[in-house]
Design a protein around this motif. Structure first.
Motif, short mmCIF file in Angstrom:
data_model
loop_
_atom_site.label_atom_id
_atom_site.label_comp_id
_atom_site.label_asym_id
_atom_site.label_seq_id
_atom_site.Cartn_x
_atom_site.Cartn_y
_atom_site.Cartn_z
N LEU A 34 12.39 7.87 -27.18
CA LEU A 34 11.85 8.78 -28.18
C LEU A 34 12.60 8.71 -29.51
CD1 LEU A 34 11.15 11.94 -25.99
CD2 LEU A 34 9.57 10.12 -26.65
N ASP A 35 13.82 8.20 -29.49
CA ASP A 35 14.57 8.08 -30.75
C ASP A 35 15.62 6.98 -30.59
OD1 ASP A 35 15.18 8.56 -33.37
OD2 ASP A 35 16.34 10.39 -33.02
N VAL A 36 15.98 6.37 -31.71
CA VAL A 36 16.91 5.24 -31.73
C VAL A 36 17.88 5.43 -32.90
CG1 VAL A 36 17.15 2.75 -32.03
CG2 VAL A 36 15.21 3.65 -30.75
N GLU A 37 19.14 5.12 -32.66
CA GLU A 37 20.13 5.10 -33.73
C GLU A 37 21.02 3.87 -33.55
OE1 GLU A 37 21.50 7.78 -36.58
OE2 GLU A 37 19.51 6.88 -36.54
N LEU A 38 21.58 3.40 -34.66
CA LEU A 38 22.49 2.26 -34.63
C LEU A 38 23.92 2.77 -34.62
CD1 LEU A 38 22.67 -0.89 -34.85
CD2 LEU A 38 22.91 -0.55 -37.32
N ASP A 39 24.76 2.12 -33.82
CA ASP A 39 26.18 2.45 -33.74
C ASP A 39 26.97 1.17 -33.95
OD1 ASP A 39 28.54 3.87 -33.33
OD2 ASP A 39 28.53 3.47 -31.18
N VAL B 11 26.29 -0.41 -22.09
CA VAL B 11 27.74 -0.27 -22.00
C VAL B 11 28.16 1.15 -21.67
CG1 VAL B 11 28.19 -2.22 -23.52
CG2 VAL B 11 27.92 0.06 -24.50
N GLN B 12 27.24 2.10 -21.85
CA GLN B 12 27.55 3.47 -21.48
C GLN B 12 26.26 4.28 -21.38
OE1 GLN B 12 30.06 5.69 -24.18
NE2 GLN B 12 30.49 7.30 -22.68
N THR B 13 26.23 5.20 -20.42
CA THR B 13 25.16 6.19 -20.31
C THR B 13 25.79 7.56 -20.47
OG1 THR B 13 23.84 4.79 -18.85
CG2 THR B 13 23.33 7.14 -18.88
N LEU B 14 25.36 8.29 -21.49
CA LEU B 14 25.97 9.59 -21.78
C LEU B 14 25.54 10.62 -20.75
CD1 LEU B 14 25.55 9.72 -25.67
CD2 LEU B 14 27.47 8.85 -24.33
N GLU B 15 26.34 11.67 -20.64
CA GLU B 15 26.05 12.76 -19.71
C GLU B 15 24.64 13.27 -19.96
OE1 GLU B 15 27.78 17.21 -18.84
OE2 GLU B 15 29.19 15.59 -19.27
N PRO B 16 23.82 13.34 -18.92
CA PRO B 16 22.38 13.54 -19.14
C PRO B 16 21.97 14.95 -19.53
CG PRO B 16 22.88 13.51 -16.79
CD PRO B 16 24.16 13.18 -17.50
N HIS B 17 20.84 15.02 -20.22
CA HIS B 17 20.11 16.27 -20.40
C HIS B 17 19.15 16.43 -19.22
CE1 HIS B 17 21.27 17.31 -24.59
NE2 HIS B 17 21.39 15.99 -24.74
N SER B 18 18.62 17.65 -19.06
CA SER B 18 17.70 17.89 -17.95
C SER B 18 16.24 17.68 -18.34
CB SER B 18 17.90 19.32 -17.41
OG SER B 18 17.65 20.28 -18.42
N LYS B 19 15.97 17.49 -19.65
CA LYS B 19 14.61 17.22 -20.11
C LYS B 19 14.64 16.15 -21.20
CE LYS B 19 12.60 21.75 -19.00
NZ LYS B 19 11.85 22.93 -19.52
N TYR B 20 13.47 15.92 -21.83
CA TYR B 20 13.37 14.90 -22.89
C TYR B 20 14.52 15.01 -23.89
CZ TYR B 20 8.36 14.39 -21.68
OH TYR B 20 7.16 14.17 -21.06
N VAL B 21 15.05 13.86 -24.31
CA VAL B 21 15.97 13.82 -25.45
C VAL B 21 15.14 13.46 -26.67
CG1 VAL B 21 18.07 12.84 -26.40
CG2 VAL B 21 17.83 13.09 -23.92
N THR B 22 14.94 14.42 -27.55
CA THR B 22 14.02 14.25 -28.67
C THR B 22 14.67 13.64 -29.91
OG1 THR B 22 14.46 16.55 -29.27
CG2 THR B 22 12.49 16.10 -27.95
N TYR C 39 27.85 -4.23 -32.56
CA TYR C 39 26.71 -3.39 -32.89
C TYR C 39 26.00 -2.96 -31.62
CZ TYR C 39 27.24 -4.76 -37.77
OH TYR C 39 27.72 -4.95 -39.03
N ARG C 40 25.64 -1.69 -31.59
CA ARG C 40 24.96 -1.14 -30.43
C ARG C 40 23.77 -0.29 -30.86
NH1 ARG C 40 30.40 -1.01 -29.89
NH2 ARG C 40 30.33 0.72 -31.36
N LEU C 41 22.80 -0.16 -29.96
CA LEU C 41 21.71 0.78 -30.15
C LEU C 41 21.91 1.96 -29.22
CD1 LEU C 41 18.49 -1.46 -30.38
CD2 LEU C 41 19.74 -0.36 -32.25
N VAL C 42 21.75 3.16 -29.76
CA VAL C 42 21.80 4.39 -28.97
C VAL C 42 20.36 4.82 -28.73
CG1 VAL C 42 22.76 6.70 -28.79
CG2 VAL C 42 23.99 4.95 -30.09
N LEU C 43 19.94 4.81 -27.47
CA LEU C 43 18.54 5.04 -27.12
C LEU C 43 18.39 6.38 -26.41
CD1 LEU C 43 17.78 1.48 -25.66
CD2 LEU C 43 17.61 2.25 -28.04
N ALA C 44 17.56 7.26 -26.97
CA ALA C 44 17.29 8.58 -26.38
C ALA C 44 15.97 8.53 -25.65
CB ALA C 44 17.26 9.64 -27.47
#
Length: 535
Positions: free
Chosen positions: A190-195, A246-257, A224-229
């Motif tokens: 649903l969203d993308v950011e560059l890191d 390379v990493q999965t962040l601590e999850p949310h319980s619903k959509y990450v908008t 360079y990495r992509l952060v994918l929600a």
């Protein structure tokens, strides 16, 4: 100048529209019966805000004016005249000063796309982001990723897209060639950011900056990495060079908008917002300094990069709101000394809301926030715009501003999209009202500089998007008619419709003088104020 009868017709049309949209059928029928006594020749059942003498429909991209719904007119009236408004939001001079930042000028951008990319995805496209990346990342991608004989340290402008087919792709904006692809493990992105691990890269990302020849030597060793929600509630960080998570962040319980990446006061943060009503803040916990910037031998550099990849971000703060998080926007640090106007003492005092504040604690907080980025958060069922200071030393202090003009706590709309102006001094807040109301606000302020309306959207299902144009004088907004509407902020009127998509527009993102839109028509359109997309 309108005649008395024309003014009355407009007023009655607004009242009829309000009664009809609110479901007051009996009141509407009674009003129509009484109107026959006033003018029996006028068919009131066919009169509405779009057919009154002062309303002109948008056709063929020409300029127009649309009469706003009654509730918007009332809200704006209250905002301009209410004593509560004046007491809560400094003097009227502050609003006038903010309005003076915008000019009534002709748009420099075209009403037609500069380029169409129609072969990237075969499914509905949900996200499109423009970024500049080193060509070396795609040097060995095969025929589709062939970028010619350009030097490896030069940059290429690409568009990052995500589709309902679960595939994330990076494509050359000049040729449309797909340079990179990655299949998201579960659900859609649903969203993308560059890191990136390179100090100062965020400024270049936002400014679309590189050397005059399109090169940037410091990027030759950066990671360079992509952060994918995702819709699965997860946020995956993917190394572009290796195409691995390379990493999965601590999850949310619903959509990450929404997801944002920022460097604030010397620390790197990833901020995520979700329909589980929370915003989570993750701080980089890697080696600290950029591997590419370290003065060490090649083996040390490789070890440092490996450590960096293994320990990226850890959760340091979480904020729960009363509604689902729909949008977020990064707001840059405040200035040490805001420029003082020359008109009068009153306007000088109103230049900045913090400067006008007499509370010593608030002024101390302002001084602490200098150099600190903030994240603005918009939520469902909440009439406030929330700000979180990205400063761990102050405990990520929060502050909020009422979106209601009269200062009450009635929730009549929700913010669905937030966009920052090129100057960093204003935000555009696209709401879920049926009239497509967009508020232009002062950054870190409740001052409503302008209220834009006229776009028909579905309040229940719409996912509207908006951005500022490069000059900062126009707000570009998506609509249910599949067009992008361009509003001049100074006049409050729509001056152009940008046509090209044939289905719902789901993404809108600007980088420098160019911007990209993506749609359920499976295309990405590139727009701009110049004829060349690539830097």
């Amino acid at each position: 100048m309108l005649s008395a009868d024309q003014g009355k017709i407009q007023t009655i049309a607004l009242v009829r529209d309000f009664l009809q949209s609110s479901g007051f059928c009996r009141a509407l029928a009674e009003l129509d019966r009484e109107l026959l006594d006033w003018d029996s020749n006028l068919n009131w059942s066919e009169v509405g805000p779009a057919t009154t003498p002062a309303a002109v429909r948008l056709e063929s991209g020409k300029a127009s004016f649309t009469l706003p719904p009654l509730q918007v007119v009332v809200d704006d009236y209250v905002a301009r005249t209410s004593a509560a408004w004046n007491a809560a939001h400094s003097s009227s001079a502050e609003r006038n000063l903010a309005q003076a930042s915008f000019q009534r000028v002709e748009p420099l951008f075209s009403s037609e796309p500069l380029q169409r990319l129609e072969s990237i995805h075969k499914s509905n496209i949900l996200v499109s982001k423009l970024v500049d990346l080193p060509r070396r990342l795609f040097a060995a991608q095969g025929p589709s990723g062939n970028l010619g004989d350009e030097p490896s340290e030069s940059t290429v402008r690409v568009v990052v897209t995500a589709s309902t087919d679960k595939i994330v792709k990076i494509s050359d904006t000049q040729t449309g060639a797909v340079l990179w692809s990655f299949e998201y493990p579960k659900g859609s992105v649903l969203d993308v950011e560059l890191d990136c691990d390179e100090p100062g890269w965020l400024e270049r990302r936002d400014d679309a900056g590189a050397d005059a020849d399109g090169s940037d030597k410091s990027r030759s060793t950066s990671v360079y990495r992509l952060v994918l929600a995702g819709m699965d509630g997860l946020v995956h960080i993917v190394d572009i060079a290796t195409r691995t998570i390379v990493q999965t962040l601590e999850p949310h319980s619903k959509y990450v908008t929404a997801v944002k990446v920022v460097e604030s006061k010397g620390e790197f943060f990833v901020v995520t917002g979700s329909h589980d009503k929370t915003v989570k803040i993750y701080r980089r916990t890697g080696a600290g300094a950029s591997p590419g910037a370290s003065e060490c031998n090649k083996m040390q550099q490789q070890q440092q990069q490996q450590h960096y990849r293994q320990s990226l971000y850890s959760l340091v703060h979480s904020v729960e709101f009363q509604g689902a998080v729909e949008c977020m926007c990064l707001v840059p640090p405040e200035q040490e000394e805001p420029p003082a106007p020359q008109d009068s003492l009153e306007t000088a005092q109103a230049t900045h809301s913090v400067a006008a504040c007499q509370d010593e604690e608030t002024q101390q907080h302002h001084r602490r926030r200098l150099g600190c980025w903030s994240i603005a958060v918009g939520c469902r069922d909440d009439n406030y715009l929330h700000y979180i200071d990205l400063d761990s030393s102050t405990g990520f202090r929060q502050h909020r501003y009422n979106l209601n003009a009269n200062g009450d706590d009635w929730v009549s709309f929700s913010p669905m999209c937030l966009a920052l102006s090129p100057s960093g001094r204003h935000l555009a807040c696209y709401t879920d009202t049926a009239s497509g109301r967009i508020l232009v606000l002062g950054a870190r302020s409740a001052v409503q500089v302008q209220s834009l309306w006229g776009i028909a959207i579905d309040p229940m299902f719409a996912q509207p998007r908006c951005i500022f144009d490069p000059s900062g004088n126009f707000v570009l907004a998506t609509a249910d008619d599949h067009a992008i509407w361009a509003y001049n902020i100074a006049s409050g009127q729509c001056v152009r419709k940008m046509l090209g998509h044939t289905s719902t527009i789901r993404g809108l993102h600007r980088l420098g003088d160019s911007w990209a839109s993506c749609s359920f028509d499976k295309s990405v359109l590139l727009w701009g104020s110049v004829a060349t997309i690539n830097p």
